[in-house]
Design a protein around this motif. Structure first.
Motif, PDB file in Angstrom:
ATOM      1  N   SER A 110       9.157 -38.085  43.520  1.00 18.30           N
ATOM      2  CA  SER A 110      10.264 -38.500  44.382  1.00 18.30           C
ATOM      3  C   SER A 110      11.472 -38.655  43.452  1.00 18.30           C
ATOM      4  N   ARG A 111      12.662 -38.784  44.024  1.00 21.01           N
ATOM      5  CA  ARG A 111      13.840 -38.788  43.151  1.00 21.01           C
ATOM      6  C   ARG A 111      14.820 -39.913  43.464  1.00 21.01           C
ATOM      7  N   ALA A 112      15.577 -40.287  42.441  1.00 19.53           N
ATOM      8  CA  ALA A 112      16.721 -41.186  42.612  1.00 19.53           C
ATOM      9  C   ALA A 112      17.974 -40.415  42.210  1.00 19.53           C
ATOM     10  N   TYR A 113      19.001 -40.481  43.060  1.00 21.35           N
ATOM     11  CA  TYR A 113      20.280 -39.841  42.779  1.00 21.35           C
ATOM     12  C   TYR A 113      21.390 -40.886  42.884  1.00 21.35           C
ATOM     13  N   ARG A 114      22.485 -40.622  42.193  1.00 16.89           N
ATOM     14  CA  ARG A 114      23.691 -41.429  42.404  1.00 16.89           C
ATOM     15  C   ARG A 114      24.827 -40.484  42.766  1.00 16.89           C
ATOM     16  N   LEU A 115      25.606 -40.866  43.774  1.00 23.06           N
ATOM     17  CA  LEU A 115      26.829 -40.132  44.097  1.00 23.06           C
ATOM     18  C   LEU A 115      27.996 -40.972  43.586  1.00 23.06           C
ATOM     19  N   ARG A 116      28.748 -40.421  42.648  1.00 23.58           N
ATOM     20  CA  ARG A 116      29.912 -41.129  42.111  1.00 23.58           C
ATOM     21  C   ARG A 116      31.090 -40.163  42.113  1.00 23.58           C
ATOM     22  N   ASP A 117      32.189 -40.601  42.671  1.00 23.68           N
ATOM     23  CA  ASP A 117      33.387 -39.751  42.770  1.00 23.68           C
ATOM     24  C   ASP A 117      33.049 -38.395  43.381  1.00 23.68           C
ATOM     25  N   ALA A 168      24.143 -29.095  48.655  1.00 21.53           N
ATOM     26  CA  ALA A 168      24.207 -29.463  50.074  1.00 21.53           C
ATOM     27  C   ALA A 168      23.980 -30.969  50.253  1.00 21.53           C
ATOM     28  N   ILE A 169      23.084 -31.534  49.447  1.00 19.55           N
ATOM     29  CA  ILE A 169      22.862 -32.991  49.505  1.00 19.55           C
ATOM     30  C   ILE A 169      24.171 -33.703  49.134  1.00 19.55           C
ATOM     31  N   GLU A 170      24.792 -33.212  48.084  1.00 21.05           N
ATOM     32  CA  GLU A 170      26.064 -33.798  47.623  1.00 21.05           C
ATOM     33  C   GLU A 170      27.120 -33.754  48.742  1.00 21.05           C
ATOM     34  N   THR A 171      27.246 -32.594  49.366  1.00 19.91           N
ATOM     35  CA  THR A 171      28.256 -32.437  50.431  1.00 19.91           C
ATOM     36  C   THR A 171      27.990 -33.389  51.587  1.00 19.91           C
ATOM     37  N   ILE A 172      26.720 -33.487  51.981  1.00 20.24           N
ATOM     38  CA  ILE A 172      26.384 -34.368  53.116  1.00 20.24           C
ATOM     39  C   ILE A 172      26.715 -35.815  52.768  1.00 20.24           C
ATOM     40  N   LEU A 173      26.321 -36.251  51.569  1.00 21.33           N
ATOM     41  CA  LEU A 173      26.583 -37.650  51.198  1.00 21.33           C
ATOM     42  C   LEU A 173      28.091 -37.910  51.110  1.00 21.33           C
ATOM     43  N   ARG A 174      28.804 -36.945  50.574  1.00 15.43           N
ATOM     44  CA  ARG A 174      30.240 -37.129  50.351  1.00 15.43           C
ATOM     45  C   ARG A 174      31.012 -37.113  51.676  1.00 15.43           C
ATOM     46  N   ASP A 175      30.590 -36.242  52.603  1.00 11.29           N
ATOM     47  CA  ASP A 175      31.401 -36.018  53.798  1.00 11.29           C
ATOM     48  C   ASP A 175      30.969 -36.838  55.015  1.00 11.29           C
ATOM     49  N   SER A 176      29.844 -37.538  54.926  1.00 12.51           N
ATOM     50  CA  SER A 176      29.400 -38.300  56.102  1.00 12.51           C
ATOM     51  C   SER A 176      30.236 -39.563  56.253  1.00 12.51           C
ATOM     52  N   ASP A 177      30.471 -39.949  57.513  1.00  4.22           N
ATOM     53  CA  ASP A 177      31.294 -41.134  57.771  1.00  4.22           C
ATOM     54  C   ASP A 177      30.573 -42.424  57.421  1.00  4.22           C
ATOM     55  N   ALA A 208      24.671 -41.660  59.427  1.00  7.74           N
ATOM     56  CA  ALA A 208      24.992 -40.250  59.703  1.00  7.74           C
ATOM     57  C   ALA A 208      24.518 -39.368  58.548  1.00  7.74           C
ATOM     58  N   ALA A 209      24.677 -39.867  57.321  1.00  2.00           N
ATOM     59  CA  ALA A 209      24.230 -39.096  56.158  1.00  2.00           C
ATOM     60  C   ALA A 209      22.722 -38.894  56.194  1.00  2.00           C
ATOM     61  N   ALA A 210      21.993 -39.973  56.510  1.00  8.59           N
ATOM     62  CA  ALA A 210      20.526 -39.878  56.540  1.00  8.59           C
ATOM     63  C   ALA A 210      20.081 -38.888  57.612  1.00  8.59           C
ATOM     64  N   THR A 211      20.702 -38.974  58.778  1.00  7.42           N
ATOM     65  CA  THR A 211      20.368 -38.034  59.857  1.00  7.42           C
ATOM     66  C   THR A 211      20.607 -36.595  59.423  1.00  7.42           C
ATOM     67  N   SER A 212      21.765 -36.374  58.805  1.00  8.61           N
ATOM     68  CA  SER A 212      22.102 -35.007  58.378  1.00  8.61           C
ATOM     69  C   SER A 212      21.143 -34.496  57.314  1.00  8.61           C
ATOM     70  N   LEU A 213      20.733 -35.372  56.392  1.00 14.56           N
ATOM     71  CA  LEU A 213      19.810 -34.929  55.335  1.00 14.56           C
ATOM     72  C   LEU A 213      18.468 -34.511  55.940  1.00 14.56           C
ATOM     73  N   VAL A 214      17.944 -35.337  56.851  1.00 16.12           N
ATOM     74  CA  VAL A 214      16.651 -35.011  57.464  1.00 16.12           C
ATOM     75  C   VAL A 214      16.767 -33.722  58.281  1.00 16.12           C
ATOM     76  N   GLU A 215      17.860 -33.586  59.011  1.00 17.59           N
ATOM     77  CA  GLU A 215      18.035 -32.373  59.812  1.00 17.59           C
ATOM     78  C   GLU A 215      18.201 -31.139  58.931  1.00 17.59           C
ATOM     79  N   ILE A 220      30.589 -48.126  51.735  1.00 15.29           N
ATOM     80  CA  ILE A 220      30.362 -47.167  52.821  1.00 15.29           C
ATOM     81  C   ILE A 220      29.689 -47.911  53.979  1.00 15.29           C
ATOM     82  N   PRO A 221      30.227 -47.807  55.183  1.00 22.30           N
ATOM     83  CA  PRO A 221      29.603 -48.513  56.304  1.00 22.30           C
ATOM     84  C   PRO A 221      28.194 -48.015  56.578  1.00 22.30           C
TER      85      PRO A 221
END
Ligand code: MG
Length: 381
Positions: A109-116, A192-201, A205-212, A234-235
């Motif tokens: 399994s993995r751990a990621y960080r999104l920064r900037d 694609a993971i990066e884009t979803i995390l960055r662009d989700s409101d 929404a991000a979790a839904t998009s990742l699973v989909e 992030i809300p």
């Protein structure tokens, strides 16, 4: 601001059960991906997250000790109960503190960080292909199609002792963290993971998009994500996320036109091109005999050996095995999946075929109901 978080887990489109487990209980977060026959994998991953939920580790040292204790408990159950022999689980867990996050990690399994807006993988995969990438024997792209890509080299519960990776990262305002099972990153490219995390409101929404996205790319494994924003920048979102019991399963990419993820399309084309070059250059038939795909013969699901390519009168594939499952008994998106003729190893093709064979007489609605999803979203005060 208080931390915000969300979790989502889905069986995917191929597996019968969900052996992943997750917890988001600030300040701890964890993802576990179980393995073992029957229900054993589910038990192992469940034991891991339950122990974390119950123990409230207060610092990195306590979290590390906890991982070892979990290893011991699973190992004892696995050795004391024949039905649970060989069970184990990955564990990637995080504990947030002021200005930092401490991690323990075993498995793939993995751990990621999104920064900037940039995604960074924090954990190292304890898998055969992960080791081969580190020694330069494989590229990331090759690893995704490697027949042994699901073999992990470390897990909780398979031995009396385990080597646990422990590491810490400093946090900055706005950092976002993602824990996920391999069902996400084996299906969805890091960009694609990066884009979803960055662009989700919001996180839900991000979790839904990742699973989909994982299911849209084939959903070959259980997929589980935990996303948290330690400073609550992030809300969380309104949730519930991915209400799979009431939502139609996502339409696979091929059914909706040109949405097949570009990297997968590219990879398949590149694999075919490389194989063709190898055949033409070396006259080697052998190479194509290592490749299989699911197709249809006489209206029934079948496994083919070779490449789904016709060169004039020359076919580069032969029928390997025909099942009794008629194509038209599958749901439309499953038919699309078969007709995509994706290349795989024999083991993967047989696993998928076996799954369809077992489920062939089950009504579609019942099948849908057997897929589970669990979600939670929140703000911790
Ligand atoms: Mg998995």
């Amino acid at each position: 601001m208080p931390a915000t978080f969300t979790t989502a887990s889905h069986t995917g489109l191929v597996r019968r059960g969900n052996e992943d487990a997750a917890i988001a209980q600030p300040p701890v977060y964890a993802v576990a991906d179980g393995m073992g026959g029957a229900q054993a994998g589910e038990i192992a991953s469940g034991m891991a997250v339950a122990a974390i939920a119950d123990s409230h580790p207060e610092d990195a040292a306590a979290l590390s000790r906890l991982a070892e204790t979990i290893n011991q408990s699973i190992f004892e159950q696995a050795t004391g109960d024949a039905g649970r022999a060989g069970m184990g689980t990955t564990l990637t867990a995080a504990l947030t503190a002021a200005g930092r996050v401490d991690f323990v990690h075993v498995g793939d399994s993995r751990a990621y960080r999104l920064r900037d807006g940039k995604l960074e993988q924090l954990s190292a995969d304890h898998s055969l292909v992960g080791e081969m990438i580190r020694t330069g024997e494989l590229t990331e792209a090759e690893a995704l199609k490697h027949p042994q890509r699901s073999i992990i080299t470390r897990a909780l519960g398979v031995d009396s002792t385990v080597e646990v990776d422990s590491f810490s990262v400093e946090t900055e305002p706005g950092d976002l963290f993602l824990l996920c099972s391999d069902g996400l990153y084996s299906m969805v490219a890091p960009e694609a993971i990066e884009t979803i995390l960055r662009d989700s409101d919001d996180l839900a929404a991000a979790a839904t998009s990742l699973v989909e996205a994982a299911n849209g790319a084939g959903g070959e494994d259980n997929v589980t994500v935990v996303i948290f924003s330690p400073d609550g920048t992030i809300p969380a979102g309104s949730g519930p996320v991915v209400a799979a019991e009431t939502r139609e399963r996502p339409v696979p990419a091929a059914a909706s036109g040109n949405d097949t993820p570009r990297w997968r399309r590219w990879y398949t084309l590149a694999a075919i091109a490389l194989a063709l070059i190898a055949i033409l250059a070396g006259g080697s038939w052998y190479m194509t005999r290592q490749i299989y795909y699911l197709g249809v013969n006489d209206g029934r699901l079948s496994i083919y050996q070779g490449l789904p390519v016709e060169l004039g009168p020359l076919s580069l594939s032969t029928l390997y095995r025909q099942s009794n499952v008629p194509l038209d008994e599958l749901e439309p998106f499953e038919q699309d999946r078969v007709l995509r003729q994706e290349l795989s190893s024999l083991a993967t093709a047989e696993e998928i075929l076996e799954n369809y064979t077992d489920q062939g007489q089950t009504a579609p609605q019942q099948r849908r109901d057997t897929r589970t999803a669990t979600t939670s979203t929140g703000v911790q005060f």
